[in-house]
Structure formats: structure tokens, C-alpha cells
Design an enzyme around this catalytic site. Sequence first.
Site, PDB file in Angstrom:
ATOM      1  N   GLU A 134     -16.615  11.159 -16.314  1.00  0.00           N
ATOM      2  CA  GLU A 134     -15.486  11.095 -15.391  1.00  0.00           C
ATOM      3  C   GLU A 134     -14.171  10.874 -16.142  1.00  0.00           C
ATOM      4  O   GLU A 134     -13.124  11.376 -15.731  1.00  0.00           O
ATOM      5  CB  GLU A 134     -15.678   9.962 -14.390  1.00  0.00           C
ATOM      6  CG  GLU A 134     -16.827  10.188 -13.429  1.00  0.00           C
ATOM      7  CD  GLU A 134     -17.029   8.997 -12.526  1.00  0.00           C
ATOM      8  OE1 GLU A 134     -16.723   9.129 -11.327  1.00  0.00           O
ATOM      9  OE2 GLU A 134     -17.480   7.939 -13.013  1.00  0.00           O
ATOM     10  N   TYR A 138      10.907   7.236  -0.746  1.00  0.00           N
ATOM     11  CA  TYR A 138       9.509   7.659  -0.926  1.00  0.00           C
ATOM     12  C   TYR A 138       9.316   8.575  -2.126  1.00  0.00           C
ATOM     13  O   TYR A 138       8.210   8.672  -2.656  1.00  0.00           O
ATOM     14  CB  TYR A 138       8.909   8.244   0.355  1.00  0.00           C
ATOM     15  CG  TYR A 138       9.608   9.442   0.941  1.00  0.00           C
ATOM     16  CD1 TYR A 138       9.421  10.714   0.409  1.00  0.00           C
ATOM     17  CD2 TYR A 138      10.414   9.312   2.056  1.00  0.00           C
ATOM     18  CE1 TYR A 138      10.036  11.807   0.965  1.00  0.00           C
ATOM     19  CE2 TYR A 138      11.029  10.412   2.627  1.00  0.00           C
ATOM     20  CZ  TYR A 138      10.843  11.661   2.071  1.00  0.00           C
ATOM     21  OH  TYR A 138      11.456  12.748   2.630  1.00  0.00           O
ATOM     22  N   GLU A 164     -10.415  -0.069  -7.570  1.00  0.00           N
ATOM     23  CA  GLU A 164      -9.746  -1.323  -7.232  1.00  0.00           C
ATOM     24  C   GLU A 164      -8.588  -1.594  -8.190  1.00  0.00           C
ATOM     25  O   GLU A 164      -7.517  -2.049  -7.782  1.00  0.00           O
ATOM     26  CB  GLU A 164     -10.732  -2.492  -7.285  1.00  0.00           C
ATOM     27  CG  GLU A 164     -11.808  -2.465  -6.225  1.00  0.00           C
ATOM     28  CD  GLU A 164     -13.050  -1.662  -6.588  1.00  0.00           C
ATOM     29  OE1 GLU A 164     -14.096  -1.875  -5.945  1.00  0.00           O
ATOM     30  OE2 GLU A 164     -13.003  -0.811  -7.502  1.00  0.00           O
ATOM     31  N   LYS A 218     -11.700   8.852  -4.125  1.00  0.00           N
ATOM     32  CA  LYS A 218     -12.247   9.779  -5.129  1.00  0.00           C
ATOM     33  C   LYS A 218     -13.033  10.831  -4.354  1.00  0.00           C
ATOM     34  O   LYS A 218     -13.987  10.516  -3.640  1.00  0.00           O
ATOM     35  CB  LYS A 218     -13.184   9.043  -6.080  1.00  0.00           C
ATOM     36  CG  LYS A 218     -13.813   9.951  -7.133  1.00  0.00           C
ATOM     37  CD  LYS A 218     -14.874   9.241  -7.960  1.00  0.00           C
ATOM     38  CE  LYS A 218     -14.237   8.211  -8.858  1.00  0.00           C
ATOM     39  NZ  LYS A 218     -15.198   7.690  -9.862  1.00  0.00           N
TER      40      LYS A 218
END
Length: 118
Positions: free
Chosen positions: A21, A53, A72, A98
Site C-alpha cells: 500500500e 475552503y 486515524e 480508503k
Amino acid sequence: MGQIILDDMEFYAFHGCMAEEQIIGGKFLVTVSINTDTSEAEKTDILSKTINYQEVYALTKKEMEKKSKLLEHVASRIAIAVKNRFSNISKIGVKVTKLNPPVGGKMAGVSIYFEKTF
């Protein structure tokens, strides 16, 4: 009080515990929701009186470019970066998804939602 939401920003990034990954990468979606006092922007129509933004997107992109093992960790970093830039945030939520995680079966995605009140 208002809430500014950047929905499903899409990034290709290299997050995950598996070595592959971190090399191959994958697609991620990020949603950032920000609670802030919007009363001055409502009255004045001036960008500097609210949360820009475009800057939130740039901060999110910068954090997504840093490799991490855990979602996290990514979500927390995004929240901290945005709060450090905009002190007038009373609450921030960050959802990192993900897409197609390598779990040995079919799954649309896995998400972490991080929320912090100030």
C-alpha cells in the site's frame, strides 16, 4: 454559526499498514466539516471573514501526500493543520475513506471519522 463542508475530496495516496500500500497506493476520499461563526461573512460578503475552503483543500492535500500507516493518523493531522491555520474553528470533523481496501473480499471502502471540539 455555520458549517463549511468540503465533501469527498479525492486523492491518490500511499497510506496503509501493508508494504504494498505504501508503494502502489490507492484512492481515498476526504470530507472535512468545520463549525465556525459565519455572521461576519454573512453581513460583509468578504472572504477573509470566513474559512477559505481553497486553503482547507490545500492543507488537506499536503497532509494526504505524507505516507501514513493509519487513517486515524491522517485524519488527526488534517484536523490539526486546518485548526492551526484558522483559529476561529469551534469544531472540526474529518472523514478519511480508503476505497477498495485490501481485506480479502469485496468492499467499497473503509473510513475513519475524527472529530474535535475547541
